[in-house]
Design an enzyme around this catalytic site. Structure first.
Site, PDB file in Angstrom:
ATOM      1  N   ARG A  76       0.858  -1.186   0.000  1.00 34.55           N
ATOM      2  CA  ARG A  76       0.000   0.000   0.000  1.00 34.55           C
ATOM      3  C   ARG A  76       0.893   1.234   0.000  1.00 34.55           C
ATOM      4  O   ARG A  76       1.923   1.273   0.691  1.00 34.55           O
ATOM      5  CB  ARG A  76      -0.885   0.038   1.260  1.00 34.55           C
ATOM      6  CG  ARG A  76      -2.088  -0.885   1.208  1.00 34.55           C
ATOM      7  CD  ARG A  76      -3.086  -0.467   0.126  1.00 34.55           C
ATOM      8  NE  ARG A  76      -4.218  -1.382   0.002  1.00 34.55           N
ATOM      9  CZ  ARG A  76      -4.256  -2.443  -0.803  1.00 34.55           C
ATOM     10  NH1 ARG A  76      -3.221  -2.740  -1.569  1.00 34.55           N
ATOM     11  NH2 ARG A  76      -5.341  -3.193  -0.865  1.00 34.55           N
ATOM     12  N   GLU A 104      -4.836   7.312  -4.814  1.00 31.53           N
ATOM     13  CA  GLU A 104      -4.952   6.621  -6.107  1.00 31.53           C
ATOM     14  C   GLU A 104      -6.170   7.117  -6.869  1.00 31.53           C
ATOM     15  O   GLU A 104      -7.262   7.112  -6.287  1.00 31.53           O
ATOM     16  CB  GLU A 104      -5.031   5.113  -5.883  1.00 31.53           C
ATOM     17  CG  GLU A 104      -3.723   4.569  -5.332  1.00 31.53           C
ATOM     18  CD  GLU A 104      -3.702   3.049  -5.159  1.00 31.53           C
ATOM     19  OE1 GLU A 104      -4.721   2.390  -5.445  1.00 31.53           O
ATOM     20  OE2 GLU A 104      -2.674   2.532  -4.717  1.00 31.53           O
ATOM     21  N   HIS A 113      -1.741   0.203  -9.684  1.00 26.03           N
ATOM     22  CA  HIS A 113      -2.321  -0.797  -8.768  1.00 26.03           C
ATOM     23  C   HIS A 113      -2.780  -2.044  -9.537  1.00 26.03           C
ATOM     24  O   HIS A 113      -3.960  -2.398  -9.559  1.00 26.03           O
ATOM     25  CB  HIS A 113      -3.487  -0.190  -7.982  1.00 26.03           C
ATOM     26  CG  HIS A 113      -3.776  -0.923  -6.701  1.00 26.03           C
ATOM     27  ND1 HIS A 113      -4.190  -0.294  -5.558  1.00 26.03           N
ATOM     28  CD2 HIS A 113      -3.693  -2.238  -6.375  1.00 26.03           C
ATOM     29  CE1 HIS A 113      -4.366  -1.181  -4.597  1.00 26.03           C
ATOM     30  NE2 HIS A 113      -4.068  -2.381  -5.075  1.00 26.03           N
TER      31      HIS A 113
END
Ligand SMILES: NC(=O)C1=CN([C@@H]2O[C@H](COP(=O)(O)OP(=O)(O)OC[C@H]3O[C@@H](n4cnc5c(N)ncnc54)[C@H](O)[C@@H]3O)[C@@H](O)[C@H]2O)C=CC1
Ligand SMILES: O=C(O)C(=O)COP(=O)(O)O
Length: 597
Positions: free
Chosen positions: A285, A314, A333
């Site tokens: 993360r 994000e 991601h």
């Protein structure tokens, strides 16, 4: 004052008629019980305790694999609405029983508050649940489940892909070639073989990364305060302390969850301890790195390169210094984004969500105790017993008494650590609290709700001799410092006490105060204290028969012949007030209470 004696069971489909004509007396037996088979219902193991009469609605807020969607559609109405704004999500959620998200949706406190109590389960189609407000979910009794295994390999492969791509400048070189350049000297890389890789977080993904890195000839060390050394040793990895890991590594790969303890775990101070020229991979993360500090470390050359799949925000800002840094390789991601992983995750989460909506205990529950399936199967009847004992005990409390202190005793021949009582405690709490409040209690919010209402629940174990074949012999629930509406429910030590056992798979009430009774915990119960004398069962039975109330079970426990006795009568239908009044009017009856189960 304890009563003793054998119990006999007579099974008959229409007990009332027989009772009225037989006028059975309890004097011959210190405990007497009659049951009818036809009243048996299979208790359903309800954890979320919501009866879903209509088809439930599942909101799928991010793209989910087709196989998972199919599974969901077999059971529920599925609303696939992607890219909802926070406001739109809050508006929609009150119409949904379940919500499925990936990492792109914030399931905030407002979402749970907007749900109006309907939302029963949030499914995270992946591992990290840092985008779900777990405290709020728990407070609202909403189960959170994730899909912890199906994307492990995909995330590990992405970590390795980033590691190799970074070491060989693949992304930068690709962009350069596409821009018409041929810069062979600029993109000289570094080798992986023989280099030390520190895996930070030696869980599912971390250990798969370690295994693969070993295959590439790297020397792998790991840091994880909670990992077992023998599991690491088995794949040739040494577990080391945090400082040793970051200061000896040529490459650092991050695989711990984002928690308050891991937030910005890589920061100015920790970058300063690293080998100059270290290379960092982050597939965990973004928040585990202080991103501003990373930019400083990159500029200072402490960190030679970073390969990042995840970011604090994000998507990151377009002009993010970190993303734009020439020594940073970035992916949006993508760790879990393989065809295979997404199908697997979709099936894993669909099964978990459907199971939870059906009332099954989820094996991947994040905010409720995870109890292995075989343990649950064994505990099932005791779970029903636990809730019913809680429900009975609280109905015996006189108004205004305020339940504050509850003691639960589990008697078992099992060793204490061989009996998981968390589910039982939660169900007793549910039984205790639901009848006296509007709160909906389940396994998820039981402890929270009890605490919030100031109810202290203590647990005690009695270890019995004998074979530990049965998980439990009996459960006892005692409520201290209260008065009872039914004085006979107060034990010698002054608490309201009820005790139950499971007989033939069916929960039974076996003790009230100091009186031994035996009545199956189905339908409702009438408890009467009377002077023990012939004809009492018949008298009560005929009053109930008059209005066609079916008696399922009846038992009498007494202190001594012709002294006081407690009669417990199980009824399928609730009797009318008039009938109850008539029962109370029988001269030998000293007190009585009607209890709903
Ligand atoms: N980029 C992506 O698409 C994906 C990212 N992930 C991320 O990777 C993380 C790890 O996933 P899994 O391995 O499946 O989870 P896991 O729960 O199996 O492993 C996490 C490990 O981190 C360890 N840990 C906790 N605190 C730590 C600390 N302070 N220092 C070092 N280790 C610590 C735990 O003991 C555990 O062994 C997830 O939390 C998720 O955030 C997972 C899958 C895909
Ligand atoms: O499973 C995880 O933790 C992930 O980070 C994967 O996220 P995603 O489902 O691809 O948004």
């Amino acid at each position: 004052m304890a009563t003793t004696g054998a119990a006999i069971n007579l099974r008959t489909p229409s007990l009332n008629n027989r009772l009225s004509s037989l006028s059975l007396s309890a004097t011959k037996f210190s405990a007497f019980s009659v049951t009818t088979r036809n009243t048996r219902r299979r208790p359903r193991f309800i954890v979320l305790a919501a009866s879903l009469d209509a088809k439930p609605t599942v909101l799928v807020a991010e793209k989910l694999g087709a196989a998972g969607l199919e599974l969901l559609k077999e059971f529920a109405n599925v609303d696939c609405s992607y890219n909802l704004s926070p406001e739109e999500l809050c508006t929609k959620i009150s119409l949904c029983d379940a919500l499925i998200v990936r990492s792109g949706t914030k399931v905030s406190r407002e979402v749970f508050e907007s749900a109006g109590g309907r939302l029963k389960v949030v499914g995270r189609a992946g591992v990290g649940i840092d985008n779900v407000d777990l405290a709020a979910a728990t407070e609202h009794g909403c189960l959170v489940v994730n899909a912890p295994t199906a994307n492990t390999v995909a995330a590990a492969e992405h970590g390795i892909a980033l590691l190799a791509a970074m070491a060989r400048n693949i992304a930068q070189a690709d962009a350069s070639v596409k821009a018409g350049k041929w810069q062979r000297n600029k993109y000289v890389g570094v080798s992986l073989v023989g280099k030390t890789l520190a895996v930070m977080g030696f869980g599912k993904v971390g250990s798969e990364v370690a295994r693969r890195a070993k295959g590439l000839g790297m020397h792998v060390i790991a840091h994880d305060p909670y990992a077992a050394a023998d599991r690491a040793r088995a794949i040739g990895v040494e577990l080391v302390g945090f400082d040793e890991a970051i200061s000896t590594a040529d490459f650092i790969s991050l695989h711990m969850p984002l928690t308050p303890a891991t937030s910005k775990i890589l920061n100015d101070e920790t970058f300063a301890k690293m080998k100059k020229g270290v290379r960092i991979v982050n597939v965990a993360r973004g928040g585990v790195i202080d991103e501003d500090a990373l930019v400083r470390a990159l500029d200072a050359g402490i960190v030679a390169q970073a390969a990042l799949d995840v970011f604090t925000q994000e998507p990151p800002e377009k002009d993010s210094k970190l993303v734009q840094h020439e020594n940073v390789t970035a992916t949006p991601h993508l760790g879990a984004s393989t065809v295979e992983a997404q199908e697997g995750v979709a099936i894993e989460i669909a099964e978990a969500v459907v199971g939870a909506l059906r009332g099954e205990l989820a094996a991947t529950a994040v905010n409720a105790p995870m109890v292995p399936a075989e343990v649950l199967t064994e505990l099932k009847p005791f779970v029903v017993l636990a809730e019913k004992l809680g429900r009975l005990a609280v109905q015996l409390v006189a108004g205004g008494s305020g339940v504050k202190s509850v003691k639960v005793t589990y008697a078992s021949a099992r060793a204490p650590d061989d009996l998981d009582t968390r589910v039982l405690r939660a169900m007793i709490t549910k039984g205790l609290i639901e009848p006296i409040s509007s709160v909906f209690v389940n396994l998820v919010n039981a402890d929270f709700t009890a605490k919030q209402r100031g109810v202290r629940i203590t647990e005690e174990r009695i270890t019995l001799d004998g074979s530990p074949e049965n998980a439990l012999e009996f459960i006892q629930v005692q409520i201290a410092n209260v008065e009872s509406k039914f004085a006979s429910a107060i034990s010698e030590t002054g608490e309201i006490k009820v005790e139950g056992r499971v007989k033939d798979g069916i929960p039974h009430l076996t003790k009230v105060g100091s009186f031994e009774v035996d009545v199956s915990l189905e339908g409702s119960i009438i408890l009467c204290r009377q002077v023990d004398q012939p004809g009492m069962i018949g008298k009560v039975g005929s009053i109930l028969a008059e209005e066609n109330v079916n008696v399922s079970f009846m038992s009498v426990g007494r202190i001594a012949p012709r002294k006081q006795a407690v009669m417990a009568i199980g009824v399928d239908e609730p009797p009318s007030k008039e009938s109850l009044k008539k029962i109370g009017g029988i001269p030998a009856i000293e007190e009585f209470i009607f209890l709903k189960l």
